[in-house]
Design an enzyme around this catalytic site. Structure first.
Site, short mmCIF file in Angstrom:
data_model
loop_
_atom_site.label_atom_id
_atom_site.label_comp_id
_atom_site.label_asym_id
_atom_site.label_seq_id
_atom_site.Cartn_x
_atom_site.Cartn_y
_atom_site.Cartn_z
CE1 TYR A 128 -27.04 -38.57 1.24
CE2 TYR A 128 -24.71 -38.30 1.76
CZ TYR A 128 -25.98 -38.69 2.13
OH TYR A 128 -26.20 -39.18 3.39
CD GLN A 190 -32.65 -42.33 4.55
OE1 GLN A 190 -32.10 -43.39 4.24
NE2 GLN A 190 -32.50 -41.75 5.72
CD GLU A 326 -9.11 -40.00 -3.12
OE1 GLU A 326 -10.08 -39.22 -3.02
OE2 GLU A 326 -8.76 -40.77 -2.20
CG ASP A 360 -8.75 -32.90 0.64
OD1 ASP A 360 -9.01 -33.47 -0.43
OD2 ASP A 360 -8.48 -33.52 1.68
#
Length: 450
Positions: A128, A190, A326, A360
């Site tokens: 995703y 969905q 994190e 990142d």
């Protein structure tokens, strides 16, 4: 703006206790909506996906799958310089993750006994990627590349389209560089339903990875069990341990780099220097005005930012380990000398020239990291998340004979006589079954003597 709080032996337990409290917000309303969406997708397949695309993305789609032509056109819209930059980042990430590859091993040092572990990639993985107005080629790389290195045969990407029904060229370019096999224009809960249950257009996957909004996160939690998931990520976090030699401008910039993610992101400075704390607070005020996402960053700093002043670095690391952040930056003198004090963190950045955005986008380690204190027991996304391990066991008749009584006794200790019988039946004298090369008399004599 933030208050500078001194932490010492009089209040450290309170501070630690307060920050160990994990919020378990009530998601009843969101969960009801997500459950409805998932059930709709499970029942109605593609039609449900088309309907939700119209409702949530404002677009009438006629096809869910990104075509070969769309992929080619995306590459044409990305300049050669931009493609080279994406390729460079991809290469760094791939090199890092290649070092994580585990191999099947088999130990056959003893005659008649073989033990081992088979390493096999997951067959089909769903990725995703947030979309719409957002552009996240870095998320494509961080999730698809370790899967590819692991040997996953099919990587399926879902991402919501913009209101024109398109996916940003940078995202499509990154997907092609990373080796994504299928791409679908689906977002939200969905999309998670489609990956988990399958539809007419989307075959179900075995594992779903990648970040998303609260609806995506809750959907991933709900489908766990039908499929595996990577983690349920929370808002971004950064904790910086700094001493008197740290650059206040650098510290403030790094705090804001995470604060601009989300109003719920947290940015924490732990320092041995009251002067640095005051200077960082001033820098936050000045630098906020320079950010395009000023309102988001300001809300994050105001609601979740902290400036803690401690007597020494031991207390600083005690606080950081309690938070299990994190991202943990060590902007102190000789950070490597203090690395052994780090117990819990998703990623550690050493020194003032190793800012969090380096991880990142570019350095190579994965930026999909445990949040909300879960670094106490979990790890960054890696190649190991895309393989499964199978134990391998072989004993010949002689080796099993030598341990048959031990196994049978252990089984009976637990009340499982069927387990014991499964072992003992192989050495009953009435059992005439022997494979070629096995000496029944020899084995029988050995059994009697034991």
């Amino acid at each position: 703006m933030l208050e500078c709080i001194t932490v010492d032996e009089t209040n450290i337990d309170e501070i630690v206790s307060r920050n160990l409290e994990r919020e378990f917000d009530a998601f009843e309303e969101i969960d009801r909506a997500v459950q409805t969406i998932l059930e709709d997708v499970k029942k109605n397949g593609d039609q449900a996906l088309f309907d939700y695309s119209k409702t949530f993305d404002g677009v009438n789609l006629t096809s869910l799958k990104v075509s070969k032509r769309e992929k080619e056109e995306a590459l044409q819209q990305v300049s050669m310089e931009e493609l080279k930059l994406l390729q460079k980042a991809s290469d760094n990430i791939r090199r890092f993750h290649e070092k994580q590859v585990e191999k099947t091993w088999i130990d056959d040092n003893e005659d008649g006994k073989i033990l081992g572990q088979l390493i096999r990639p997951i067959d089909r993985v769903g990725l995703y990627v947030p979309g719409g107005k957002a552009i996240y080629p870095s998320s494509v790389f961080m999730n698809a590349i370790p899967a590819k290195v692991a040997g996953v045969s099919k990587i399926v990407m879902v991402t919501p389209p913009d209101r024109s029904g398109n996916i940003h060229p940078f995202t499509l370019a990154a997907a092609q560089i990373a080796g994504v096999d299928e791409i679908y224009k689906i977002g939200g809960a969905q999309a998670i339903g489609a990956l988990a249950f399958g539809t007419e257009s989307v075959r179900p996957v075995d594992k779903i990875v990648g970040p998303g909004n609260i609806y995506v996160a809750r959907a991933k939690r709900m489908v766990f069990g039908y499929v595996d998931i990577d983690m349920v990520a929370g808002p971004s976090e950064i904790c910086i341990i700094a001493d008197e030699g740290a650059n206040a401008k650098f510290v403030a910039a790094d705090l804001l780099s995470q604060a601009e993610h989300d109003e719920n992101a947290s940015a924490i400075l732990i320092t041995t220097s009251p002067t640095l704390a005051k200077n960082v607070r001033q820098q936050l005020i000045e630098q906020l005005d320079e950010l395009e996402r000023k309102e988001i960053a300001s809300a994050s700093i105001q609601n979740n930012g902290k400036l803690w002043i401690v007597d020494n670095l031991d207390v600083a690391f005690q606080l950081a380990n309690a938070i299990a952040p994190e991202h943990l930056e060590l902007m102190i003198s000789e950070p490597m000398a203090h690395l052994s004090k780090v117990r819990h963190a998703g990623a550690v950045f050493l020194g003032e020239y190793s800012p969090e955005p380096l991880g990142d986008y570019f350095a190579g380690p994965n930026h999909t990291l445990p949040t909300n204190g879960t670094a106490r027991f979990s790890s960054p996304l890696g190649v190991y998340d895309f393989v499964k391990k199978t134990s391998l066991i072989f004993y010949d008749r002689k080796q099993l004979c030598q341990v048959q009584q031990d196994i049978a006794e252990l089984a009976r200790m637990e009340g499982f006589t069927g387990h014991a019988k499964s072992i003992e039946v192989r050495f009953e004298k009435t059992d005439g079954h022997l494979r070629k090369g096995e000496d029944d008399a020899k084995i029988g004599n050995q059994t009697a003597n034991e």
